[in-house]
Design a protein around this motif. Structure first.
Motif, PDB file in Angstrom:
ATOM      1  N   LYS A 267       0.855  -1.186   0.000  1.00  0.00           N
ATOM      2  CA  LYS A 267       0.000   0.000   0.000  1.00  0.00           C
ATOM      3  C   LYS A 267       0.887   1.231   0.000  1.00  0.00           C
ATOM      4  O   LYS A 267       1.606   1.506   0.971  1.00  0.00           O
ATOM      5  CB  LYS A 267      -0.912   0.002   1.237  1.00  0.00           C
ATOM      6  N   LEU A 268       0.844   1.987  -1.076  1.00  0.00           N
ATOM      7  CA  LEU A 268       1.677   3.175  -1.200  1.00  0.00           C
ATOM      8  C   LEU A 268       1.090   4.322  -0.389  1.00  0.00           C
ATOM      9  O   LEU A 268      -0.130   4.504  -0.342  1.00  0.00           O
ATOM     10  CB  LEU A 268       1.784   3.591  -2.669  1.00  0.00           C
ATOM     11  N   THR A 269       1.949   5.098   0.215  1.00  0.00           N
ATOM     12  CA  THR A 269       1.513   6.261   0.973  1.00  0.00           C
ATOM     13  C   THR A 269       2.613   7.309   0.971  1.00  0.00           C
ATOM     14  O   THR A 269       3.780   7.000   0.668  1.00  0.00           O
ATOM     15  CB  THR A 269       1.140   5.888   2.423  1.00  0.00           C
ATOM     16  N   LEU A 270       2.271   8.533   1.301  1.00  0.00           N
ATOM     17  CA  LEU A 270       3.242   9.621   1.314  1.00  0.00           C
ATOM     18  C   LEU A 270       4.062   9.565   2.594  1.00  0.00           C
ATOM     19  O   LEU A 270       3.524   9.468   3.690  1.00  0.00           O
ATOM     20  CB  LEU A 270       2.520  10.969   1.232  1.00  0.00           C
ATOM     21  N   SER A 271       5.369   9.626   2.449  1.00  0.00           N
ATOM     22  CA  SER A 271       6.248   9.656   3.614  1.00  0.00           C
ATOM     23  C   SER A 271       7.323  10.706   3.391  1.00  0.00           C
ATOM     24  O   SER A 271       7.811  10.876   2.270  1.00  0.00           O
ATOM     25  CB  SER A 271       6.904   8.284   3.841  1.00  0.00           C
ATOM     26  N   ARG A 272       7.691  11.420   4.443  1.00  0.00           N
ATOM     27  CA  ARG A 272       8.694  12.478   4.308  1.00  0.00           C
ATOM     28  C   ARG A 272      10.086  11.870   4.154  1.00  0.00           C
ATOM     29  O   ARG A 272      10.460  10.979   4.914  1.00  0.00           O
ATOM     30  CB  ARG A 272       8.656  13.388   5.532  1.00  0.00           C
ATOM     31  N   PRO A 273      10.871  12.336   3.173  1.00  0.00           N
ATOM     32  CA  PRO A 273      12.236  11.811   3.002  1.00  0.00           C
ATOM     33  C   PRO A 273      13.075  11.996   4.259  1.00  0.00           C
ATOM     34  O   PRO A 273      12.898  12.971   5.007  1.00  0.00           O
ATOM     35  CB  PRO A 273      12.781  12.653   1.843  1.00  0.00           C
ATOM     36  N   ALA A 274      13.994  11.078   4.488  1.00  0.00           N
ATOM     37  CA  ALA A 274      14.841  11.138   5.673  1.00  0.00           C
ATOM     38  C   ALA A 274      16.110  11.950   5.436  1.00  0.00           C
ATOM     39  O   ALA A 274      16.928  12.110   6.339  1.00  0.00           O
ATOM     40  CB  ALA A 274      15.219   9.728   6.113  1.00  0.00           C
ATOM     41  N   THR A 275      16.282  12.461   4.208  1.00  0.00           N
ATOM     42  CA  THR A 275      17.485  13.230   3.907  1.00  0.00           C
ATOM     43  C   THR A 275      17.489  14.559   4.674  1.00  0.00           C
ATOM     44  O   THR A 275      16.439  15.155   4.919  1.00  0.00           O
ATOM     45  CB  THR A 275      17.569  13.529   2.401  1.00  0.00           C
ATOM     46  N   ILE A 276      18.679  15.027   5.028  1.00  0.00           N
ATOM     47  CA  ILE A 276      18.839  16.269   5.790  1.00  0.00           C
ATOM     48  C   ILE A 276      18.853  17.456   4.815  1.00  0.00           C
ATOM     49  O   ILE A 276      19.646  17.480   3.876  1.00  0.00           O
ATOM     50  CB  ILE A 276      20.149  16.244   6.601  1.00  0.00           C
ATOM     51  N   PRO A 277      17.979  18.435   5.010  1.00  0.00           N
ATOM     52  CA  PRO A 277      17.964  19.611   4.124  1.00  0.00           C
ATOM     53  C   PRO A 277      19.292  20.377   4.187  1.00  0.00           C
ATOM     54  O   PRO A 277      19.958  20.400   5.214  1.00  0.00           O
ATOM     55  CB  PRO A 277      16.813  20.463   4.680  1.00  0.00           C
ATOM     56  N   ASP A 278      19.641  21.007   3.092  1.00  0.00           N
ATOM     57  CA  ASP A 278      20.879  21.788   3.000  1.00  0.00           C
ATOM     58  C   ASP A 278      20.586  23.220   3.460  1.00  0.00           C
ATOM     59  O   ASP A 278      19.797  23.945   2.830  1.00  0.00           O
ATOM     60  CB  ASP A 278      21.380  21.781   1.561  1.00  0.00           C
ATOM     61  N   ASP A 279      21.230  23.654   4.548  1.00  0.00           N
ATOM     62  CA  ASP A 279      21.003  25.002   5.081  1.00  0.00           C
ATOM     63  C   ASP A 279      21.404  26.089   4.090  1.00  0.00           C
ATOM     64  O   ASP A 279      20.879  27.209   4.130  1.00  0.00           O
ATOM     65  CB  ASP A 279      21.774  25.188   6.383  1.00  0.00           C
ATOM     66  N   ALA A 280      22.336  25.773   3.194  1.00  0.00           N
ATOM     67  CA  ALA A 280      22.774  26.765   2.213  1.00  0.00           C
ATOM     68  C   ALA A 280      21.621  27.175   1.296  1.00  0.00           C
ATOM     69  O   ALA A 280      21.560  28.327   0.833  1.00  0.00           O
ATOM     70  CB  ALA A 280      23.931  26.220   1.390  1.00  0.00           C
TER      71      ALA A 280
END
Length: 206
Positions: free
Chosen positions: A49-62
């Motif tokens: 069952k597909l669902t939306l999940s937030r990526p675990a990658t860390i956003p780039d502050d730059a």
């Protein structure tokens, strides 16, 4: 007992062993254990069952600093943009998987097999043509710019047909930015549409 559609997929792979693509050594055609593992992977993928999940990658502050300097966004605004961008990336990743499921519900009643499980190289749908006694294969992409040169090279010298759903750049020569009217199997063009796909997404995720 194997799923009947998997049995057709297995026959395709046995006829075309170079099309088997897997990062796991447990998925292979050389033993009952390998074939059983392929079947489990196939069934698990179809039942997922597909669902939306937030990526675990860390956003780039730059990125936030650039937006603050060039667009006058506040720190609070860029924090919100981070969240929205992550969710948007996750949604984009989901589109391709939902696209295959949408097409599968139309094609599979007519003998086509969805290559669920991501272990068939550069192919998403296959069918054995009884008239020609040859395999037919289609690769589906969400956009016209989502393929690199190495993956494109995999199809060279093959009869694999490629189709993409949307154009990445606008053109005055097109009435829309979608490509449904050019779906490679002409008999299904009146059953597949952008409106139908978007409604499928709504129904699936409801």
């Amino acid at each position: 007992m194997f799923d009947p559609k998997f049995q057709v997929l297995l026959k395709f792979l046995q006829d075309n062993p170079e099309r088997l693509s897997s990062r796991s050594k447990s998925l292979h055609l050389d033993s009952d254990e390998g074939i059983n593992a392929l079947h489990e992977c196939y069934v698990r993928s179809k039942e997922q069952k597909l669902t939306l999940s937030r990526p675990a990658t860390i956003p780039d502050d730059a990125v936030s600093v650039i937006l603050q300097q060039c667009c006058n966004f506040t720190e609070e605004q860029t924090e919100q943009i981070k969240v929205e961008h992550q969710l948007s990336m996750s949604a984009e990743n989901l589109v391709g998987a939902l696209l295959e499921r949408y097409i599968a519900q139309v094609l599979e009643p007519h003998g086509w097999i969805w290559c669920a499980g991501d272990f068939v190289r550069a192919i998403d749908f296959i069918k054995y043509n009884q008239s020609t006694q040859l395999w037919e294969a289609v690769q589906v992409k969400n956009r016209d710019n989502t393929e690199n040169s190495s993956s494109s090279a995999i199809r060279q010298g093959t009869t694999i047909e490629k189709w993409f759903r949307t154009y990445s750049k606008p053109s005055k020569k097109r009435a829309t930015n979608t490509n449904w009217e050019n779906f490679p199997e002409a008999e299904f063009r009146d059953q597949l549409s952008e409106e139908g796909f978007l409604q499928f997404i709504r129904d699936y995720l409801a």
